[in-house]
Motif scaffolding. Structure first.
Motif, PDB file in Angstrom:
ATOM      1  N   VAL A 160      13.112  -5.809 -22.513  1.00 21.01           N
ATOM      2  CA  VAL A 160      13.023  -4.879 -23.637  1.00 21.01           C
ATOM      3  C   VAL A 160      13.911  -3.683 -23.358  1.00 21.01           C
ATOM      4  N   ALA A 161      14.658  -3.261 -24.383  1.00 22.81           N
ATOM      5  CA  ALA A 161      15.466  -2.050 -24.275  1.00 22.81           C
ATOM      6  C   ALA A 161      14.649  -0.867 -24.760  1.00 22.81           C
ATOM      7  N   GLY A 162      14.879   0.302 -24.149  1.00 27.28           N
ATOM      8  CA  GLY A 162      14.180   1.503 -24.574  1.00 27.28           C
ATOM      9  C   GLY A 162      14.797   2.725 -23.939  1.00 27.28           C
ATOM     10  N   MET A 163      14.668   3.869 -24.626  1.00 27.78           N
ATOM     11  CA  MET A 163      15.241   5.112 -24.120  1.00 27.78           C
ATOM     12  C   MET A 163      14.196   6.202 -23.930  1.00 27.78           C
ATOM     13  N   GLY A 164      13.171   6.211 -24.769  1.00 25.99           N
ATOM     14  CA  GLY A 164      12.153   7.242 -24.699  1.00 25.99           C
ATOM     15  C   GLY A 164      11.025   6.865 -23.758  1.00 25.99           C
ATOM     16  N   PRO A 165      10.204   7.830 -23.363  1.00 31.80           N
ATOM     17  CA  PRO A 165       9.114   7.572 -22.409  1.00 31.80           C
ATOM     18  C   PRO A 165       8.178   6.456 -22.848  1.00 31.80           C
ATOM     19  N   LYS A 166       7.759   6.459 -24.103  1.00 35.09           N
ATOM     20  CA  LYS A 166       6.796   5.458 -24.555  1.00 35.09           C
ATOM     21  C   LYS A 166       7.400   4.063 -24.639  1.00 35.09           C
ATOM     22  N   SER A 167       8.661   3.974 -25.051  1.00 35.18           N
ATOM     23  CA  SER A 167       9.289   2.654 -25.143  1.00 35.18           C
ATOM     24  C   SER A 167       9.511   2.067 -23.751  1.00 35.18           C
ATOM     25  N   VAL A 168       9.835   2.913 -22.777  1.00 32.65           N
ATOM     26  CA  VAL A 168      10.015   2.421 -21.413  1.00 32.65           C
ATOM     27  C   VAL A 168       8.668   2.044 -20.806  1.00 32.65           C
ATOM     28  N   GLU A 169       7.653   2.829 -21.115  1.00 35.24           N
ATOM     29  CA  GLU A 169       6.302   2.477 -20.673  1.00 35.24           C
ATOM     30  C   GLU A 169       5.902   1.114 -21.217  1.00 35.24           C
ATOM     31  N   LEU A 170       6.235   0.855 -22.485  1.00 35.99           N
ATOM     32  CA  LEU A 170       5.938  -0.440 -23.085  1.00 35.99           C
ATOM     33  C   LEU A 170       6.615  -1.573 -22.314  1.00 35.99           C
ATOM     34  N   ALA A 171       7.868  -1.368 -21.936  1.00 27.30           N
ATOM     35  CA  ALA A 171       8.582  -2.388 -21.163  1.00 27.30           C
ATOM     36  C   ALA A 171       7.864  -2.670 -19.852  1.00 27.30           C
ATOM     37  N   GLY A 172       7.428  -1.614 -19.183  1.00 25.45           N
ATOM     38  CA  GLY A 172       6.728  -1.803 -17.924  1.00 25.45           C
ATOM     39  C   GLY A 172       5.412  -2.529 -18.079  1.00 25.45           C
ATOM     40  N   ARG A 173       4.769  -2.334 -19.212  1.00 24.05           N
ATOM     41  CA  ARG A 173       3.449  -2.920 -19.432  1.00 24.05           C
ATOM     42  C   ARG A 173       3.497  -4.364 -19.910  1.00 24.05           C
ATOM     43  N   PHE A 174       4.504  -4.705 -20.729  1.00 25.14           N
ATOM     44  CA  PHE A 174       4.469  -6.010 -21.393  1.00 25.14           C
ATOM     45  C   PHE A 174       5.661  -6.922 -21.113  1.00 25.14           C
ATOM     46  N   ALA A 175       6.807  -6.382 -20.715  1.00 22.44           N
ATOM     47  CA  ALA A 175       8.024  -7.194 -20.614  1.00 22.44           C
ATOM     48  C   ALA A 175       8.309  -7.618 -19.175  1.00 22.44           C
ATOM     49  N   ASP A 190      13.631   9.631 -14.129  1.00 21.03           N
ATOM     50  CA  ASP A 190      12.465  10.026 -14.930  1.00 21.03           C
ATOM     51  C   ASP A 190      11.897   8.836 -15.683  1.00 21.03           C
ATOM     52  N   ARG A 191      12.768   8.046 -16.272  1.00 20.67           N
ATOM     53  CA  ARG A 191      12.283   6.902 -17.049  1.00 20.67           C
ATOM     54  C   ARG A 191      11.714   5.812 -16.139  1.00 20.67           C
ATOM     55  N   LEU A 192      12.211   5.704 -14.923  1.00 17.01           N
ATOM     56  CA  LEU A 192      11.640   4.739 -13.990  1.00 17.01           C
ATOM     57  C   LEU A 192      10.187   5.083 -13.672  1.00 17.01           C
ATOM     58  N   GLU A 193       9.849   6.364 -13.718  1.00 18.04           N
ATOM     59  CA  GLU A 193       8.452   6.761 -13.555  1.00 18.04           C
ATOM     60  C   GLU A 193       7.617   6.269 -14.738  1.00 18.04           C
ATOM     61  N   ASP A 194       8.191   6.335 -15.947  1.00 16.80           N
ATOM     62  CA  ASP A 194       7.492   5.810 -17.121  1.00 16.80           C
ATOM     63  C   ASP A 194       7.295   4.301 -17.003  1.00 16.80           C
ATOM     64  N   LEU A 195       8.306   3.616 -16.481  1.00 16.93           N
ATOM     65  CA  LEU A 195       8.215   2.170 -16.305  1.00 16.93           C
ATOM     66  C   LEU A 195       7.088   1.832 -15.332  1.00 16.93           C
ATOM     67  N   ALA A 196       7.005   2.573 -14.242  1.00 12.89           N
ATOM     68  CA  ALA A 196       5.953   2.328 -13.258  1.00 12.89           C
ATOM     69  C   ALA A 196       4.572   2.597 -13.847  1.00 12.89           C
ATOM     70  N   ARG A 197       4.467   3.641 -14.679  1.00 11.05           N
ATOM     71  CA  ARG A 197       3.193   3.934 -15.323  1.00 11.05           C
ATOM     72  C   ARG A 197       2.790   2.793 -16.257  1.00 11.05           C
ATOM     73  N   GLY A 198       3.748   2.256 -16.999  1.00 13.73           N
ATOM     74  CA  GLY A 198       3.459   1.136 -17.875  1.00 13.73           C
ATOM     75  C   GLY A 198       3.007  -0.089 -17.093  1.00 13.73           C
ATOM     76  N   ALA A 199       3.681  -0.364 -15.991  1.00  9.79           N
ATOM     77  CA  ALA A 199       3.288  -1.498 -15.155  1.00  9.79           C
ATOM     78  C   ALA A 199       1.867  -1.317 -14.640  1.00  9.79           C
ATOM     79  N   ASP A 200       1.526  -0.098 -14.256  1.00  8.66           N
ATOM     80  CA  ASP A 200       0.177   0.189 -13.781  1.00  8.66           C
ATOM     81  C   ASP A 200      -0.853  -0.049 -14.886  1.00  8.66           C
ATOM     82  N   LEU A 201      -0.535   0.383 -16.109  1.00  4.76           N
ATOM     83  CA  LEU A 201      -1.449   0.177 -17.238  1.00  4.76           C
ATOM     84  C   LEU A 201      -1.650  -1.311 -17.516  1.00  4.76           C
TER      85      LEU A 201
END
Length: 335
Positions: A160-175, A190-201
């Motif tokens: 999944v492509a994404g630029m904002g915090p929530k879209s990157v979080e989504l990638a970490g959680r579902f993709a 900064d966005r890699l932190e969002d990705l890690a948070r999504g993966a954790d969720l």
């Protein structure tokens, strides 16, 4: 070691065969995968099918196809078919794109992009399972059908492509992966932190989510020409492609520059918009100059912890010979 992939030109090329030739050249030089975006030119599926038929080892992938231009079921069918014709070399890259393309070109409402992306991922996976698809979501409801052909032998990863915090979080959680573009090294961190948070969720290991960073690159003996092409490319994205890139740059500490570039472009002064990009920002967002300088800048991005792949992309104004020169100068077999 970070692997290098190839992001085939976003701008129109002379022919489908010219794109096939670039993929062949990338295969000869050791690039792991050839990514193809789908904008308002040739469709990605036909071109990637041609590439799959004319290559043997290089992977193929969409980066990206919008989730508004095809139904999720059709995206699943397409992924299954491309996996078949490529003998297991396909990776599906999805994303919402933006209002400029979705509304202006496809005539669709750019509605609930995050929810639509999530549901598309879920439906595509259900289709690729080969089982009867029953899905009741907010955007899509499906029931009673399954693939008429057998599902792929090899699982199709979904990025999944994404630029904002929530879209990157989504990638970490579902993709299975995240595609990033137009980021500074700090902004990417900064966005890699969002990705890690999504993966954790999602109860997942962030290491299992592949990060592919698409980097605008231009490596020419005429280093000033290379840098000018990269400047023009960046000015186009900030000025002409809606608000996403401008907002992303603002989040990364370049709000004033982004707004000035966008204002100049909107006023019809593209030269001024291009000239508003200072050397510092150009080096923070790309790898452009002489081959030696471009390789130095590329190494800076490859050293970022958490980046698994760097996709070498090209300025939209580059001539075919300049694209080939850059591809060869930055090839994996030239490390």
């Amino acid at each position: 070691m970070t692997k290098r992939t190839l992001h085939l030109p976003v701008a129109a090329q002379p022919s489908v065969e010219s794109l096939v030739d670039l993929a062949r050249l990338g295969e000869r030089h050791g690039y792991e995968r050839a990514w193809l975006p789908e904008t308002w030119g040739r469709d990605a599926v036909t071109v990637l099918t041609s590439i799959a038929r004319e290559t043997d080892e290089i992977g193929i992938g969409t980066s990206i196809v919008p989730v508004y231009s095809r139904s999720p079921a059709l995206l699943g069918q397409t992924a299954a078919t491309l996996q078949e014709v490529s003998d297991g070399r396909f990776r599906l890259g999805l994303g919402p794109s933006g209002p400029a393309v979705v509304e202006g070109w496809h005539g669709a409402d750019f509605d609930r992009p995050l929810r639509r992306t999530r549901e598309t991922i879920e439906v595509v996976r259900a289709v690729l399972s080969g089982e009867t698809v029953t899905y009741d979501g907010d955007c899509f409801t499906l029931a009673g059908f399954r693939l008429r052909c057998g599902p792929p032998d090899a699982t199709v990863p979904i990025d999944v492509a994404g630029m904002g915090p929530k879209s990157v979080e989504l990638a970490g959680r579902f993709a299975d992966g995240w595609h990033a573009t137009v980021f500074t090294p700090d902004g990417l961190g900064d966005r890699l932190e969002d990705l890690a948070r999504g993966a954790d969720l999602g109860g997942r290991d962030p290491e299992d989510v592949r990060v592919t960073f698409s980097l605008t690159a231009c490596a020419l003996e005429d280093g000033e020409r290379a840098r000018e092409l990269a400047r023009q490319h960046l000015a186009f994205y900030v000025g002409a492609m809606g608000t996403y890139y401008r907002e992303s740059l603002a989040r990364q500490g370049y709000e004033e520059e982004a707004n000035e570039i966008a204002a100049a472009w909107a006023g019809g002064d593209r030269e001024a918009a291009t000239n508003l990009i200072p050397d510092e920002l150009l080096d923070e967002l790309g790898a452009a100059g002489t081959p030696d300088r471009a390789r130095e800048e590329l190494a800076k991005f490859e050293s970022i912890d958490g980046v698994d792949r760097v996709a070498i992309g090209f300025p939209r104004g580059a001539e075919p010979s300049e694209i080939e020169a850059t591809l060869e100068a930055l090839a994996p077999d030239r490390r």
